[in-house]
Enzyme design. Structure first.
Site, PDB file in Angstrom:
ATOM      1  N   SER A   1      -5.861  18.711   2.430  1.00 28.33           N
ATOM      2  CA  SER A   1      -6.329  18.742   3.818  1.00 28.33           C
ATOM      3  C   SER A   1      -6.847  20.118   4.202  1.00 28.33           C
ATOM      4  O   SER A   1      -6.484  21.138   3.609  1.00 28.33           O
ATOM      5  CB  SER A   1      -5.202  18.344   4.775  1.00 28.33           C
TER       6      SER A   1
HETATM    7  N1  SAH Z   1      -0.717  16.713   2.146  1.00 33.20           N
HETATM    8  C1  SAH Z   1      -1.736  16.672   1.122  1.00 33.20           C
HETATM    9  C2  SAH Z   1      -2.931  15.865   1.547  1.00 33.20           C
HETATM   10  C3  SAH Z   1      -3.176  14.751   0.594  1.00 33.20           C
HETATM   11  S1  SAH Z   1      -4.329  13.525   1.076  1.00 33.20           S
HETATM   12  C4  SAH Z   1      -2.124  18.078   0.675  1.00 33.20           C
HETATM   13  O1  SAH Z   1      -1.749  19.026   1.350  1.00 33.20           O
HETATM   14  O2  SAH Z   1      -2.767  18.225  -0.366  1.00 33.20           O
HETATM   15  C5  SAH Z   1      -3.249  12.144   1.344  1.00 33.20           C
HETATM   16  C6  SAH Z   1      -2.463  11.630   0.180  1.00 33.20           C
HETATM   17  O3  SAH Z   1      -1.771  10.457   0.619  1.00 33.20           O
HETATM   18  C7  SAH Z   1      -3.267  11.186  -1.040  1.00 33.20           C
HETATM   19  O4  SAH Z   1      -2.838  11.920  -2.166  1.00 33.20           O
HETATM   20  C8  SAH Z   1      -2.933   9.703  -1.192  1.00 33.20           C
HETATM   21  O5  SAH Z   1      -2.841   9.276  -2.536  1.00 33.20           O
HETATM   22  C9  SAH Z   1      -1.590   9.608  -0.492  1.00 33.20           C
HETATM   23  N2  SAH Z   1      -1.181   8.295  -0.031  1.00 33.20           N
HETATM   24  C10 SAH Z   1      -1.931   7.308   0.516  1.00 33.20           C
HETATM   25  N3  SAH Z   1      -1.152   6.237   0.826  1.00 33.20           N
HETATM   26  C11 SAH Z   1       0.127   6.557   0.468  1.00 33.20           C
HETATM   27  C12 SAH Z   1       1.388   5.883   0.534  1.00 33.20           C
HETATM   28  N4  SAH Z   1       1.513   4.648   1.024  1.00 33.20           N
HETATM   29  N5  SAH Z   1       2.475   6.529   0.072  1.00 33.20           N
HETATM   30  C13 SAH Z   1       2.388   7.778  -0.445  1.00 33.20           C
HETATM   31  N6  SAH Z   1       1.228   8.464  -0.536  1.00 33.20           N
HETATM   32  C14 SAH Z   1       0.113   7.864  -0.083  1.00 33.20           C
END
Ligand code: SAH
Length: 218
Positions: free
Chosen positions: A52
């Site tokens: 993000s």
């Molecule tokens: N907080 C992260 C942002 C990642 S983007 C960072 O700082 O890098 C959001 C993430 O949510 C993705 O990796 C995606 O695979 C995950 N995601 C989507 N649905 C999900 C679920 N039901 N449970 C766990 N992770 C999930």
């Protein structure tokens, strides 16, 4: 970056600004993208997901209203960057990622950077992490069509859930803060319009698109 792009845009909580200053974002990026680590933009990581934008991470962490010492659940570990920022403030961070490869990599990065208070689980975060509930705060880094009931039930009384929600399509949401004011009473505040990758799971979107399929599932 923190002064110019984060404090300047309205994130003021000293604990959050300090945490942002003390987490090296480049450590959470693939090597070829490290030179862009301090631009205030989301960047691609593996599995078609994103790390993000720092401003949004700061804003979401500020919205959790942490004072230090809390137990926090994060859904969507991705690179592990946001979990690291929360871990600078909270006592324990539990974070769940649905792609096994990302979960393993994030756990390795967090360990290498010395974040021994972050625990990573590969699984469906819409179901929460009942063994460690209730939580002081829950932050969801992916956008779902509605607020998962299970996550609301895993909040302490007084606990906050920050989550992007948008039923119209999978890419645009409104960031909500839901506070559990009593056992069966929740208060909802609308914070701002955001764009997150989809929250895919039992209480999220269904995995019916090719790019929503975890590669390691069978
Ligand atoms: N907080 C992260 C942002 C990642 S983007 C960072 O700082 O890098 C959001 C993430 O949510 C993705 O990796 C995606 O695979 C995950 N995601 C989507 N649905 C999900 C679920 N039901 N449970 C766990 N992770 C999930």
């Amino acid at each position: 970056m923190v002064d110019r792009q984060i404090a300047h845009r309205g994130v003021h909580a000293p604990l959050v600004l300090d945490a942002m200053r003390n987490v090296p974002r480049e450590a959470f990026l693939p090597p070829d993208l490290r030179e862009f680590a301090y631009e205030d933009k989301p960047l691609p990581i593996e599995e078609g997901q994103t790390i993000s934008q720092p401003y949004i991470v700061a804003l979401m962490v500020e919205a959790l209203l942490l004072e230090g010492g809390e137990t926090v659940l994060e859904i969507g570990t991705g690179s592990g960057y946001a979990a690291a920022v929360v871990a600078k403030i909270a006592k324990h961070v539990y974070t769940i990622e649905r792609y096994g490869q990302l979960a393993v990599k994030a756990a390795e990065t967090l360990a290498a950077e010395g974040f021994d208070n972050v625990h990573v689980l590969h699984g469906d975060g819409t179901l929460g992490w009942p063994e460690h509930a209730p939580f002081d705060a829950i932050v969801v880094a992916a956008g779902g069509p509605r607020v998962p009931e299970t996550l609301k039930q895993q909040l302490k009384i007084g606990g906050r859930l920050v989550i992007p929600v948008g039923a119209a399509d999978r890419r645009t949401q409104e960031l909500l803060r839901i506070t559990r004011v009593a056992q069966d009473e929740f208060q909802t505040e609308e914070l701002l319009d955001v764009r997150f990758v989809p929250l895919v799971g039992e209480e999220g979107w269904t995995p019916d698109r090719p790019d929503d399929q975890p590669l390691d599932s069978n």
